[in-house]
Motif scaffolding. Structure first.
Motif, mmCIF file in Angstrom:
data_model
loop_
_atom_site.group_PDB
_atom_site.id
_atom_site.type_symbol
_atom_site.label_atom_id
_atom_site.label_comp_id
_atom_site.label_asym_id
_atom_site.label_seq_id
_atom_site.Cartn_x
_atom_site.Cartn_y
_atom_site.Cartn_z
ATOM 1 N N SER A 118 0.819 -1.225 0.000
ATOM 2 C CA SER A 118 0.000 0.000 0.000
ATOM 3 C C SER A 118 0.847 1.267 0.000
ATOM 4 N N VAL A 119 2.020 1.209 -0.648
ATOM 5 C CA VAL A 119 2.860 2.392 -0.829
ATOM 6 C C VAL A 119 2.479 3.040 -2.157
ATOM 7 N N PRO A 120 2.086 4.303 -2.174
ATOM 8 C CA PRO A 120 1.731 4.957 -3.433
ATOM 9 C C PRO A 120 2.918 4.988 -4.408
ATOM 10 N N VAL A 121 2.621 4.768 -5.677
ATOM 11 C CA VAL A 121 3.635 4.754 -6.734
ATOM 12 C C VAL A 121 3.426 5.957 -7.635
ATOM 13 N N ALA A 122 4.514 6.633 -7.996
ATOM 14 C CA ALA A 122 4.503 7.683 -9.013
ATOM 15 C C ALA A 122 5.293 7.174 -10.210
ATOM 16 N N HIS A 123 4.687 7.243 -11.383
ATOM 17 C CA HIS A 123 5.270 6.617 -12.582
ATOM 18 C C HIS A 123 5.623 7.678 -13.610
ATOM 19 N N ILE A 124 6.839 7.626 -14.114
ATOM 20 C CA ILE A 124 7.324 8.530 -15.148
ATOM 21 C C ILE A 124 7.394 7.785 -16.480
ATOM 22 N N HIS A 125 6.960 8.427 -17.546
ATOM 23 C CA HIS A 125 6.994 7.878 -18.906
ATOM 24 C C HIS A 125 5.943 6.799 -19.129
ATOM 25 N N GLY A 126 4.793 6.923 -18.479
ATOM 26 C CA GLY A 126 3.682 6.032 -18.778
ATOM 27 C C GLY A 126 2.970 6.437 -20.056
ATOM 28 N N GLY A 127 2.098 5.547 -20.544
ATOM 29 C CA GLY A 127 1.281 5.836 -21.709
ATOM 30 C C GLY A 127 1.977 5.719 -23.043
ATOM 31 N N GLU A 128 3.230 5.280 -23.049
ATOM 32 C CA GLU A 128 3.985 5.195 -24.298
ATOM 33 C C GLU A 128 3.821 3.818 -24.932
ATOM 34 N N THR A 151 3.682 12.123 -17.551
ATOM 35 C CA THR A 151 3.805 11.676 -18.940
ATOM 36 C C THR A 151 4.605 12.680 -19.757
ATOM 37 N N SER A 152 5.119 12.207 -20.898
ATOM 38 C CA SER A 152 6.066 13.015 -21.673
ATOM 39 C C SER A 152 5.446 13.753 -22.850
ATOM 40 N N THR A 153 4.213 13.376 -23.259
ATOM 41 C CA THR A 153 3.517 14.104 -24.327
ATOM 42 C C THR A 153 2.017 14.121 -24.006
ATOM 43 N N PRO A 154 1.273 15.036 -24.609
ATOM 44 C CA PRO A 154 -0.187 15.019 -24.405
ATOM 45 C C PRO A 154 -0.819 13.696 -24.851
ATOM 46 N N GLU A 155 -0.311 13.116 -25.931
ATOM 47 C CA GLU A 155 -0.840 11.834 -26.393
ATOM 48 C C GLU A 155 -0.649 10.745 -25.342
ATOM 49 N N HIS A 156 0.509 10.730 -24.705
ATOM 50 C CA HIS A 156 0.763 9.725 -23.673
ATOM 51 C C HIS A 156 -0.133 9.952 -22.459
ATOM 52 N N ARG A 157 -0.384 11.213 -22.135
ATOM 53 C CA ARG A 157 -1.303 11.510 -21.035
ATOM 54 C C ARG A 157 -2.698 10.961 -21.356
ATOM 55 N N THR A 158 -3.148 11.187 -22.573
ATOM 56 C CA THR A 158 -4.460 10.681 -22.985
ATOM 57 C C THR A 158 -4.527 9.168 -22.855
ATOM 58 N N ARG A 159 -3.450 8.494 -23.239
ATOM 59 C CA ARG A 159 -3.459 7.028 -23.178
ATOM 60 C C ARG A 159 -3.541 6.527 -21.742
ATOM 61 N N VAL A 160 -2.858 7.192 -20.808
ATOM 62 C CA VAL A 160 -2.950 6.805 -19.401
ATOM 63 C C VAL A 160 -4.384 6.970 -18.895
ATOM 64 N N ILE A 161 -5.033 8.048 -19.297
ATOM 65 C CA ILE A 161 -6.426 8.266 -18.901
ATOM 66 C C ILE A 161 -7.320 7.199 -19.516
ATOM 67 N N GLN A 162 -7.031 6.788 -20.750
ATOM 68 C CA GLN A 162 -7.789 5.699 -21.373
ATOM 69 C C GLN A 162 -7.676 4.405 -20.585
ATOM 70 N N LEU A 163 -6.594 4.252 -19.844
ATOM 71 C CA LEU A 163 -6.410 3.064 -19.010
ATOM 72 C C LEU A 163 -7.186 3.164 -17.697
ATOM 73 N N GLY A 164 -7.964 4.234 -17.536
ATOM 74 C CA GLY A 164 -8.836 4.323 -16.377
ATOM 75 C C GLY A 164 -8.328 5.204 -15.259
ATOM 76 N N GLU A 165 -7.273 5.990 -15.531
ATOM 77 C CA GLU A 165 -6.703 6.842 -14.491
ATOM 78 C C GLU A 165 -7.377 8.219 -14.486
ATOM 79 N N ASP A 166 -7.608 8.740 -13.301
ATOM 80 C CA ASP A 166 -8.257 10.031 -13.117
ATOM 81 C C ASP A 166 -7.390 11.137 -13.722
ATOM 82 N N PRO A 167 -7.939 11.951 -14.625
ATOM 83 C CA PRO A 167 -7.143 13.029 -15.248
ATOM 84 C C PRO A 167 -6.485 13.959 -14.238
ATOM 85 N N ARG A 168 -7.066 14.081 -13.051
ATOM 86 C CA ARG A 168 -6.489 14.974 -12.049
ATOM 87 C C ARG A 168 -5.177 14.450 -11.483
#
Length: 389
Positions: A118-128, A151-168
Motif C-alpha cells: 500500500s505504498v503509493p507509486v509515481a510513474h514517469i513515462h507512462g502511456g507510451e 507523462t512526456s507528451t499530451p498523447e501519452h497523457r491521454t493514453r494513461v487516462i484511457q487506461l482508467g486513471e483520473d485526469p487529475r
C-alpha cells in the motif's frame, strides 16, 4: 516532511532521473531515499552505482536482481526472488511515495511490491508504446499500480487516462531529457576521445542495440544485419556502446565483441559513457544507429540524424530526422548514407514538452494529496470525453 523513494536500475534511467533527484534533495520539505538495483550493481555492465555516489547522492538501499542468466525463465525467476527484497527495502525506508521510471522488469517488480504494501507509486513515462518489446505490457501494468503519473507528451497523457486513471492525477510535464538538454554542455570531441580511449573521426556512427523479444526478427539476426550495414558504408567509423541486461543479451553482446575484435581499425567499444559522455559522443557523431530510445528521443533534440532498426521503438513519436529502413544490411547501409548526405538540421524538433520537468514533478510530489492506502476509482470515458485536456 514527505519521504520520496526513487528507484534506479540502469545507467540510462539514472541519467534521466538525476535532475529530479537533485530537485527532491534540494527541497527542505522532501526527504530523498534512493533505491539502487539492476545493472548498477553488476560488474559486467560497469557497476554504475559508482556514478550515483560520485554525484554526491547517498544510496538508501541496494537490491541486486540479475543472476547473470539472460534467458526468459531466469529473468522471471530473478524478478520473483527480487520481489521480497524490494518489499523489505520499502518497509525499511517507509516512503510516502516511491517513484519509478519506464517499463523495465525492475520497475515492474518494485511497483508490485509497493502495491502489496500500500505504498503509493509515481510513474514517469507512462502511456507510451514500444510494440517490438514486452515493455508495453509492463508499462501499462505499472500505470495501473500507480497513483501519480508524469507523462512526456499530451498523447501519452491521454493514453494513461484511457487506461482508467483520473485526469487529475495524470500530468504532462514533458520528458526528463528536455531538462537535461536545455543545460547540456558537451565535452569537446578531443576530451571524449581521450577520456574513453576512442576515436571520433568524420564520419562516426554511434551505435546501441538492445535485444527485444517481440521485435520484427530475432535479435541475433537484427544485430548481424545492423553490423553488416554499418561495415558496408565506406570510411564510416563505428563506436558501439554496451547493451542492456535484457532477455537474450548474451548472444548480442558476444556478436558485438567479435565484431569489435575483427575490425579494430574501424570500431571502438565503450561499455558505459555515462550521460554526459554519451550525449557528447552523440553530438560529435554524424549519425546514430540502433534501436535504443536515444535514436528517437535525444538524437532529434540534439540535431543528430538517426537510423532506427526494428520495432523496439515502434509506437513512439518519430521525428523527421529519424529514418526507419527495412532491417536488412543493404537497406540499413543505404539509410546511413542518406543521413550522412543530408544537410544539417536547421531546427531540431522535440514533441516532449518544455524544460522544467524536474521542478514541476518535485513540487507535485511535495504538494499533491496522496492517500495511504492509495485507493483509486476507475475513470470511465464517456462519449465526447476530452480525456481531461
Amino acid at each position: 516532511m514527505r519521504t520520496i523513494a526513487v528507484v534506479t536500475g540502469t545507467r540510462a534511467d539514472y541519467g534521466l532521473l538525476r535532475g529530479l533527484l537533485r530537485a527532491i534533495d534540494d527541497d527542505p520539505q522532501l526527504d530523498l531515499r534512493i533505491i539502487v538495483t539492476g545493472t548498477h550493481l553488476t560488474d559486467s555492465f560497469g557497476r554504475t552505482v559508482s556514478e550515483i555516489e560520485r554525484d554526491g547522492f547517498t544510496v538508501a538501499a541496494a537490491v541486486p536482481i540479475w543472476s547473470g542468466d539472460d534467458s526468459a525463465l531466469a529473468a522471471a525467476a530473478d524478478v520473483g526472488r527480487a520481489l521480497p527484497e524490494y518489499a523489505r527495502a520499502l518497509a525499511d525506508i517507509g516512503p510516502d511515495v516511491v517513484v519509478v521510471l519506464g517499463d523495465r522488469l525492475e520497475a515492474y517488480a518494485v511497483a508490485t511490491a509497493a502495491t502489496i504494501l500500500s505504498v503509493p507509486v509515481a510513474h514517469i513515462h507512462g502511456g507510451e508504446l514500444t510494440e517490438g518489446a514486452m515493455d508495453d505490457a509492463l508499462r501499462h501494468s505499472i500505470t495501473k499500480m500507480s497513483y501519480l503519473h508524469f507523462t512526456s507528451t499530451p498523447e501519452h497523457r491521454t493514453r494513461v487516462i484511457q487506461l482508467g486513471e483520473d485526469p487529475r492525477r495524470v500530468f504532462f510535464f514533458g520528458a526528463p531529457i528536455v531538462d537535461i538538454l536545455e543545460t547540456f554542455e558537451p565535452m569537446p570531441r578531443r576530451d571524449v576521445e581521450e577520456r574513453f580511449g576512442i576515436r571520433l573521426p568524420e564520419p562516426t556512427a554511434l551505435v546501441t542495440f538492445h535485444p527485444a523479444i517481440m521485435d520484427v526478427a530475432p535479435a541475433e539476426h537484427l544485430v548481424e544485419e545492423l553490423l553488416d550495414g554499418l561495415l558496408a558504408v565506406d570510411e564510416l567509423h563505428i563506436v558501439i556502446t554496451g547493451s542492456n541486461s535484457d532477455i537474450g543479451t548474451d548472444a548480442v553482446r558476444e556478436r558485438i565483441a567479435r565484431f569489435v575484435s575483427e575490425h579494430p581499425e574501424r570500431v571502438d567499444y565503450v561499455e558505459s559513457f555515462g550521460q554526459r559522455g554519451y550525449l557528447s559522443a552523440m553530438r560529435a557523431a554524424a549519425v546514430v544507429a540502433g534501436n535504443s530510445s536515444s535514436t528517437v528521443l535525444e538524437a532529434p533534440v540534439l540535431g543528430t540524424p538517426s537510423v532506427l532498426i526494428g520495432d523496439r521503438q515502434k509506437g513512439r513519436p518519430i521525428a523527421a530526422s529519424v529514418e526507419v529502413p527495412e532491417p536488412t544490411a543493404a537497406a540499413i547501409a543505404a539509410a546511413i548514407r542518406r543521413q550522412l548526405a543530408a544537410p544539417p538540421l536547421a531546427d531540431p524538433e522535440s514533441p516532449f514538452g518544455r524544460p522544467g520537468f524536474a521542478a514541476r514533478t518535485a513540487a507535485t510530489l511535495r504538494d499533491a494529496e496522496i492517500p495511504r492506502p492509495p485507493k483509486k476509482s476507475f475513470h470511465d470515458l464517456e462519449q465526447g470525453d476530452d480525456h481531461g485536456r
